[in-house]
Scaffold this active site. Structure first.
Site, mmCIF file in Angstrom:
data_model
loop_
_atom_site.group_PDB
_atom_site.id
_atom_site.type_symbol
_atom_site.label_atom_id
_atom_site.label_comp_id
_atom_site.label_asym_id
_atom_site.label_seq_id
_atom_site.Cartn_x
_atom_site.Cartn_y
_atom_site.Cartn_z
ATOM 1 N N ILE A 170 62.623 21.414 8.949
ATOM 2 C CA ILE A 170 62.344 20.744 10.457
ATOM 3 C C ILE A 170 63.427 20.150 10.817
ATOM 4 O O ILE A 170 62.810 18.687 10.002
ATOM 5 C CB ILE A 170 60.750 21.101 10.804
ATOM 6 C CG1 ILE A 170 60.503 22.265 9.913
ATOM 7 C CG2 ILE A 170 60.779 20.730 12.759
ATOM 8 C CD1 ILE A 170 58.490 21.936 10.683
ATOM 9 N N LYS A 194 71.323 -5.636 21.829
ATOM 10 C CA LYS A 194 70.758 -5.560 22.561
ATOM 11 C C LYS A 194 70.210 -6.739 24.199
ATOM 12 O O LYS A 194 69.073 -6.917 23.414
ATOM 13 C CB LYS A 194 70.193 -4.031 22.988
ATOM 14 C CG LYS A 194 69.652 -3.776 24.248
ATOM 15 C CD LYS A 194 68.969 -2.093 23.963
ATOM 16 C CE LYS A 194 67.943 -1.746 25.928
ATOM 17 N NZ LYS A 194 67.158 -0.692 25.796
#
Lengths: 497, 507
Positions: free
Chosen positions: A44, A80
């Protein structure tokens, strides 16, 4: 006396959410107190959300004892300083949403009020010129230390762009070193007690894993919180109509831009997140207004470098579980809710979920008082972020597509309407809200009708000097900062040493 | 209406502020506004009519300007903002530190207990003290409260300025001599340029369209232009036209007391480092002690107790506390509740006009000071724009709601079978307070809030005395060594004993 303590915690699902939860729990809960098992299936895939983060992640790392050098190296992180929004107010416009306020609160009056008055008297400097983070970001610089900074920048802070898959892998190693047991497998059935508490999960292999507390990190599938406990989902798509994204990494070109870019498109928006080794790109759109191929074309035609993979489509629906905690199951991550990544909040919401759970860590009974408090607190945060994201879409002046027409004219939550009117009327904000409201509101063209009337006593000349001093201080500081690229390289070099 | 459809209004700077009501609250408001608006070309006038004055605890009556104001540590924050040196007040005996509250007969199980003023909890392996006590089965937290013990032993507890969790971990409250404090504030206001008019209000002119107060005419012939009026008047009829438009949150079903009887005593007795609350069949009696001045108030309900019975009850308590020389008894009618729009048009209600919530550490003085701070945060222009006013009122309401909840917990809530008519069980309390109690009972936890009136530590301090059957603690403690936990407590006790040995007697 309280009832018996939790002895077995079972986390269903790996990925960023699963491993953040596992790491935080392994760090907080002694091994002799309880066993932690994480079940994940290689078959998955993970969504790998949250390449762009907000400053809270630094606190999370600090709590876990993860130093910046290791973190930057392991997750290919870059720094950032905020988000640059392109084409949101109107095509061709841009603004910067920095981490931290602009300027300095003086005489109890928010700095943006001074800016409003200066603007009214004819000054044409943008608000972001008074943000250290914004100006450093545009110059590709990184403010070295947030320690001992002058008062004017006291509120400045920063965050990271990361490879979320690498972060999950790093935390997986961290958690397993601290006793978390990883089981590879796919959950096929979930067994419950008579009181609907979850008793165990059974894997494809037939292995049955029982637990006292289950954490649902199974993503959108909501294997436990939804499929088993049938917890209702509160659909917010009438406020946040985007329902799809296409993502693709590309080669990084040029010097590091220490900020995320969010560019508005005809029926959604596009992200650009620079890492050390690549740039993450994505196009969030509304399938009602744009088909997949059109969305892919828009993205692929505007990549800043050569694509490194085929584009991948994701589907989602904005909203949250009515209760993130039900019975002995706590949903964290996408199983708990989804807010589109415009303000980089996915990892923050995971962090919030696990921090709150540890703060209210239950015994086997999962008393309703803790459950209620957890759900109250989580839903409050979801709603604050939701409102802030809606704000971006709703106040756009774009009228070039049905999508933007819809966003501009849609009804919005009452609380958001109040806050928006409050700002539009007098530039006032509520510090309890998420994000830097003046940056986004002014950036999107909402110029308050009135500045703080107390500034009427300040002469134009005094104000002009005051504003010039602010700009000058920022320029002086900028010249002392290293390039953002160099900061990262040095951090890694120090880490290697 | 969408955000872009705002109507254009003249919202120029406020230039004329008139404060009606020259008691301690009026002068405090004047100082705060004068400081907050310094250099901004604002004229502030305090109008003193002949009406009765408040002493800052929501009392007003025959003891004008007499009495004691008990205030939480918020007062020091407020003073800091105003540039007031607390040392001056303390050195002159105009203010006395108060490190705890004594409670008598509030619980059949525990006749008497002392609640200190902790602001931080010492921790064991990062887990707060009250969880550790619960884990180790120790019911009485008093031996581990430095401020509580200092109170019991009548010592002067002064927190240190360092970050030590024991010696710096408490915030004393303060008792103020109302008359002296008012003089101090009045002096400060005049020094800051606030004008003082001693005359009654003869006429109020309202703007025809907006309904804003435009002008006051005084009995001395003066007229005052008004951009913002701060209503601290005790003449209910005076501002009825505007007050009738306010929305009142009626709390009488929660706080049953609609009367209070007050007396002050000029005495040779010394000040005490605590205030006292006595539960009686007639209501709650509050005692405060300043040097040479003690005050006593009984809060009661007329439906259950006559004024005469109340006076007898108060006299009996004074006798018991060996307080003599009472200067007469003053009965005041009160209505528990608060206005949900303190700023309505250009009229800002403070003091009893804003609300009355009985007694608590958050006296009218503290609520006023917080309200004025919020007013300055969202200071309006002449138009008093509706959304700005709504936001200001929302923030002020949060304080009033918290003050109400804390007061209900401190005085009214009882876990035992109801002994007195004024006590309340959990299901009678507001839902948010019920949730707080349930959470604490369940696991000893208290949630955090942003900029609260009542800090998380204050809630914990009170909850651990009130919620006696709390059964929970941080589960992680069970993974730790109980011997080490006991050692931690032993060391804490020793540390506290060491601190106490350095404290001087309160006098």
């Amino acid at each position: 006396m309280q009832s018996a303590n939790i002895e077995n915690i079972v986390i269903v699902g790996g990925g960023t959410a699963g491993w953040m939860v596992a790491a935080a729990m392994a760090n907080r809960l002694p091994q002799k107190f309880c066993r932690i098992t994480l079940i994940e299936s290689d078959a998955i895939g993970t969504v790998g959300v949250g390449e762009s983060t907000i400053p809270h992640i630094r606190q999370f790392n600090e709590t876990l004892g993860i130093d910046e050098k290791t973190f930057v190296e392991k997750t290919h992180a870059t720094v950032k300083l905020g988000i640059k929004f392109n084409d949101w107010a109107a095509i061709g416009d841009s603004y910067f949403h920095p981490f931290g306020e602009h300027g300095e609160i003086t005489q109890g009056i928010d700095f943006h009020q001074y800016w409003l008055k200066a603007r009214a008297m004819g000054e044409n400097h943008d608000l972001e010129e008074y943000s250290l983070a914004a100006m450093a970001a545009f110059a590709g610089k990184f403010p070295l230390s947030t320690q001992n900074k002058p008062t004017v920048f006291a509120d400045y802070t920063y965050s990271y762009h990361i490879d979320a898959t690498a972060y999950a892998a790093f935390l997986s190693e961290y958690a397993q070193q601290r006793g978390v047991k990883r089981i590879e497998g796919k959950v096929v059935t979930v067994e419950q007690h008579a009181n609907d508490f979850i008793k165990s999960v059974t894997l494809e292999s037939g292995e049955c894993i029982s637990g006292d507390l289950f954490i649902d990190c199974s993503g959108f599938r909501g294997l436990l919180i939804d499929k088993t406990l049938k917890t209702p989902f509160l659909d917010w798509s009438h406020w946040l109509p985007t329902d799809s994204a296409v993502a693709v990494p590309c080669e990084r070109t040029g010097a590091l831009k220490p900020y995320t870019q969010a560019t508005a498109r005809v029926s959604g928006w596009q992200w650009q997140i620079p890492l050390q080794h690549r740039i993450g790109n994505g196009h969030v759109f509304t399938s009602h207004f744009l088909d997949d191929q059109q969305a892919i074309d828009i993205l692929m035609n505007s990549l800043p470098g050569k694509a490194l993979a085929d584009p991948r489509i994701l589907r989602f629906k904005a909203g949250r579980r009515q209760y993130s905690w039900q019975k002995n199951c706590v949903a964290i991550g996408l199983s708990s809710g989804f807010l589109e990544p415009l303000e980089s909040t996915s990892i923050y919401l995971i962090q919030l979920g696990v921090s709150k759970l540890l703060e209210l860590f239950p015994d086997k009974s999962c008393h309703q008082a803790e459950v209620d408090e957890y759900n109250r607190s989580i839903s409050q945060q979801y709603e604050l972020i939701r409102n802030f994201i809606i704000l971006h879409f709703h106040v756009s002046q774009r009228n070039d597509s049905p999508f933007w027409e819809h966003c501009r004219n849609m009804p919005i939550p009452d609380e958001l309407q109040h806050l928006l009117t409050l700002f539009a009327e007098s530039g006032r904000t509520d510090i309890g809200q998420f994000g830097v409201w003046p940056a986004v509101c002014v950036g999107q063209g909402i110029i308050p009708k009135h500045h703080d009337a107390r500034l009427d006593a300040m002469s134009n000349q005094q104000l002009a000097q005051f504003m010039a001093n602010h700009r000058q201080k920022i320029q002086q500081m900028l010249s002392t900062f290293p390039d953002a690229d160099d900061y990262i390289k040095e951090a890694i070099a120090r880490g290697a040493a | 209406m969408s955000w872009s459809q705002q109507q254009s209004q003249n919202n120029g700077a406020i230039e004329q502020i008139v404060i009606v009501g020259a008691d301690v609250l009026g002068w405090c408001a004047a100082v705060a506004l004068a400081r907050g608006l310094q250099g901004q070309n604002v004229s502030i006038t305090v109008v003193e009519s002949s009406h009765k004055k408040s002493n800052g605890n929501g009392n007003h009556g025959v003891h004008d300007n007499q009495g004691i104001i008990h205030a939480s540590a918020h007062l020091f924050d407020f003073h800091q903002l105003l540039g007031i040196q607390d040392k001056q007040l303390l050195a002159k005996g105009q203010a006395k530190l108060c490190s705890g509250s004594q409670f008598f007969n509030f619980s059949q199980q525990h006749n008497q207990y002392v609640v200190g003023c902790e602001k931080a909890q010492p921790s064991f392996c990062s887990i707060e003290l009250h969880h550790v006590l619960q884990w180790l089965g120790i019911e009485d937290p008093t031996p581990y409260s430095l401020s509580g013990l200092a109170t019991e032993k009548t010592l002067l507890a002064l927190p240190t300025a360092n970050s030590d969790e024991v010696t710096a971990g408490f915030s004393p409250r303060v008792n103020l001599d109302a008359a002296t404090y008012q003089r101090f504030m009045q002096g400060a206001a005049i020094h800051l340029g606030v004008m003082h008019q001693q005359a009654a209000i003869q006429q109020i002119d309202y703007h025809v369209d907006s309904g804003f107060i435009q002008q006051l005419t005084l009995t001395n012939g003066e007229t005052l232009q008004v951009d913002l009026l701060v209503n601290n008047s005790h003449d209910e009829a005076l501002f009825r036209p505007i007050n009738q438009q306010r929305q009142f949150k009626d709390c009488r079903s929660l706080l049953a007391f609609d009367r209070k009887i007050t007396t002050v005593s000029t005495t040779q007795n010394q000040a005490k480092p605590y205030q006292q609350f006595h539960a009686t069949e007639h209501g709650v009696c509050e005692l405060n002690f300043m040097p040479s001045l003690h005050s006593a108030t009984l809060h009661y309900a007329a439906e259950h107790t006559s004024d005469k019975q109340a006076q007898q009850q108060l006299a009996a308590l004074l006798d018991h506390a060996q307080i003599d020389n009472a200067q007469g008894f003053d009965v005041t009618h009160v209505n528990a509740g608060y206005n949900t729009n303190c700023l309505h048009k250009n009229c800002f209600a403070i003091g009893d006009n804003a609300g009355y919530l009985g007694t608590s550490p958050f006296s009218q003085l503290i609520l006023l000071q917080r309200s004025i701070s919020k007013l300055l945060e969202l200071f309006p222009g002449k138009a008093c724009l509706a959304t700005n006013s709504a936001e200001l009122n929302r923030r002020i309401n949060q304080d009033y709601q918290q003050a109400l909840h804390y007061s209900l917990l401190m005085l009214n809530f009882s876990e035992q079978p109801i002994q007195y008519y004024w006590q309340a069980q959990i299901e009678q309390l507001p839902e948010a307070l019920q949730q707080k109690i349930r959470l604490f009972r369940s696991s000893g936890r208290v949630s955090s809030e942003l900029n609260p009136l009542v800090s998380r530590d204050l809630w914990i301090t009170m909850l651990k005395y009130k919620v006696r059957d709390n059964r929970g603690y941080e589960p992680v403690l069970d993974a730790l060594d109980k011997q080490k936990g006991l050692q931690f407590l032993q060391q804490l006790k020793q540390r506290i004993a060491q601190c106490l040995s350095h404290y001087r007697p309160y006098q």
